[in-house]
Enzyme design. Sequence first.
Site, mmCIF file in Angstrom:
data_model
loop_
_atom_site.group_PDB
_atom_site.id
_atom_site.type_symbol
_atom_site.label_atom_id
_atom_site.label_comp_id
_atom_site.label_asym_id
_atom_site.label_seq_id
_atom_site.Cartn_x
_atom_site.Cartn_y
_atom_site.Cartn_z
ATOM 1 N N GLU A 4 -4.476 -6.879 0.515
ATOM 2 C CA GLU A 4 -5.286 -6.663 1.712
ATOM 3 C C GLU A 4 -5.187 -5.208 2.144
ATOM 4 O O GLU A 4 -4.152 -4.779 2.660
ATOM 5 C CB GLU A 4 -4.804 -7.588 2.833
ATOM 6 C CG GLU A 4 -5.638 -7.538 4.102
ATOM 7 C CD GLU A 4 -7.033 -8.124 3.906
ATOM 8 O OE1 GLU A 4 -7.163 -9.301 3.561
ATOM 9 O OE2 GLU A 4 -8.018 -7.359 4.077
ATOM 10 N N GLU A 7 -6.447 -2.555 7.647
ATOM 11 C CA GLU A 7 -5.244 -2.150 8.366
ATOM 12 C C GLU A 7 -5.171 -2.598 9.817
ATOM 13 O O GLU A 7 -6.173 -2.885 10.446
ATOM 14 C CB GLU A 7 -5.146 -0.616 8.330
ATOM 15 C CG GLU A 7 -4.725 -0.107 6.964
ATOM 16 C CD GLU A 7 -5.453 1.160 6.545
ATOM 17 O OE1 GLU A 7 -6.602 1.375 6.988
ATOM 18 O OE2 GLU A 7 -4.864 1.915 5.758
ATOM 19 N N SER A 55 0.899 1.961 4.013
ATOM 20 C CA SER A 55 0.244 2.939 4.898
ATOM 21 C C SER A 55 1.186 3.992 5.505
ATOM 22 O O SER A 55 2.015 4.521 4.760
ATOM 23 C CB SER A 55 -0.643 2.259 5.936
ATOM 24 O OG SER A 55 -1.611 1.452 5.287
ATOM 25 N N CYS A 69 -0.918 -2.013 6.334
ATOM 26 C CA CYS A 69 -1.902 -2.868 5.663
ATOM 27 C C CYS A 69 -1.156 -4.024 4.995
ATOM 28 O O CYS A 69 -0.026 -4.320 5.351
ATOM 29 C CB CYS A 69 -2.707 -2.057 4.657
ATOM 30 S SG CYS A 69 -1.680 -1.283 3.385
ATOM 31 N N SER A 205 -1.859 6.464 -1.743
ATOM 32 C CA SER A 205 -1.724 6.825 -0.328
ATOM 33 C C SER A 205 -1.457 8.307 -0.192
ATOM 34 O O SER A 205 -0.759 8.897 -1.037
ATOM 35 C CB SER A 205 -0.542 6.079 0.306
ATOM 36 O OG SER A 205 -0.866 4.743 0.564
ATOM 37 N N HIS A 218 -5.767 5.968 2.434
ATOM 38 C CA HIS A 218 -5.165 4.832 1.732
ATOM 39 C C HIS A 218 -6.233 4.172 0.883
ATOM 40 O O HIS A 218 -7.266 3.768 1.413
ATOM 41 C CB HIS A 218 -4.532 3.854 2.716
ATOM 42 C CG HIS A 218 -3.465 4.509 3.530
ATOM 43 N ND1 HIS A 218 -2.238 4.820 2.993
ATOM 44 C CD2 HIS A 218 -3.460 4.987 4.799
ATOM 45 C CE1 HIS A 218 -1.516 5.448 3.913
ATOM 46 N NE2 HIS A 218 -2.234 5.564 5.013
#
Lengths: 310, 310
Positions: A4, A7, A55, A69, A205, A218
């Site tokens: 996923e 965020e 993140s 996230c 990232s 990200h």
Amino acid sequence: MFFEGSEKKVEIVAHGAGLRGFGEAFWSDLVERARARVLSKIYTDQVDSYLLSESSLFVWDDRFTLITCGRTTLVDAVVEFAKKVPVDRWDLFIFELKNEYRPQLQLSSFDDDVKRLKSHLSGRPYRFGAIDAHHLFLFHSEKPYRPHSEDRTLEILMYDLQGDAKDLFGKPPRDKLELRRRAGLDKVFDGFAIDDFLFDPCGYSLNAIRGDFYFTVHVTPEENGSYVSFETNLVGSTDTDGIVERVTAIFQPRSFDVIGFNCAPASRVGDFQARSWVEKKLDCGYEVRFQHFEAPWSQKTEPYLIQELR
Amino acid sequence: MFFEGSEKKVEIVAHGAGLRGFGEAFWSDLVERARARVLSKIYTDQVDSYLLSESSLFVWDDRFTLITCGRTTLVDAVVEFAKKVPVDRWDLFIFELKNEYRPQLQLSSFDDDVKRLKSHLSGRPYRFGAIDAHHLFLFHSEKPYRPHSEDRTLEILMYDLQGDAKDLFGKPPRDKLELRRRAGLDKVFDGFAIDDFLFDPCGYSLNAIRGDFYFTVHVTPEENGSYVSFETNLVGSTDTDGIVERVTAIFQPRSFDVIGFNCAPASRVGDFQARSWVEKKLDCGYEVRFQHFEAPWSQKTEPYLIQELR
């Protein structure tokens, strides 16, 4: 495998708290409460930048921004922070949650999060955008707050990477410098110190800082639902520098959202136009704009054969 | 209060099974396995129509279509049906699941459902539409099947009712006949027998049959995310009768999906145009088209202040 990318974010302002002085161990522990961990740190005279397994965290003396996230539990970090700096010393609190690709895999929903937050402080929960389309949940403190005139944030959330960007981030070179250069991420702004990380087997990232400015990127390149976020506090009251155009040219999304705090980006970006926008001057002092952009053309595709079932 | 209008649907064809002969008690029990219940029944010489607490069931001698919404568990009904008519006697199996407004409130996900179904029969799971936009999950049996040349289905899924339709269904008259007449639901087709139900405090369902044709309408008018579905088997290979235009004129949605099984509706409906479409001729013999329509204009709104938190 599904990750996923969407965020959650929390921003807390507490003047005089001297947040940077709390030290790395404190922030590292706080991040772990949210079920993430610190990968690396860089800093300037004004800001500490922590790159996380999920993140980023940026800490100034009077405020911090924590973005996570995956399946993180950001509100756990908020509750922990309240033990160190009591809620009555917070000048501003904002919690954001972007609607997820797979909310059923999350450990809490926005409703759950707001219920917990309301047991600590009073605030107002909003949804920016229609429930059946891309939308942002936002909860803010009700305490009067007047942001500094230069205090602006621009967030760009990008969906379904196309073309070169899809290939580059889907099968990235193993050298971060090469990826950064080929993508053009070193050209978004000048003079920033960069700290980045390439995840295995995919995902990227980046944190970047200069003075008290930051930007962060990200990338979740999964074929079955790619997602990229970009965020910066280096933006004017309108996007006269064309940041949205530059960033979306790098990632070539099928659609994207632009969220402005006290900044009003254009309603047209290249071929893309804002199909919906939601805006409101919040009681906490920020004018928030949420715009969803799509290409003007129709798109015809084959269905996706689902292969990830174990 | 939130009610999930988005539906799941199962269609099973089993020639020679004499499904109507199984009797009301059997079908009523089957529906209860899915956590719904029968409200009323009407019939013609060819089809039995059951109006349910959560959507509808239509039973012909050789096939049935069961549609459920809310927090139902449709696969439980499928598993129960397999005890009465073994899977090797099924000519065709199709399971559909529209992405929900709040999947986290469901008792199972499409992945969960497919895992259970695959323990009973082999099939292929597809997603029609991008993961970050409106999409339909579909699982179909792999057994070769050739649909009758007139075997077509048209589904219209409508989001976020506007204008008069929003007012009419949000605060409906307590008289069903008046609602039906004011909405124009008695003018969609001629000569159908109608069975409908007005839920308290809101919500409306309608089943209609004529010979072996049916149409069905389910309205979830909740202010925080309204949803309406329409489905019929009375459609040509193209929508020359303008059904999509007639139905969307009644409900005035902000956006809608059109799904065709062996029927190809227009890519433009009034001011609305298909922003994305996904099509494939499936191995089970149906050509499936999924199209998402939006208005050409941009929409500017205020955020929604979330008040449903207890």
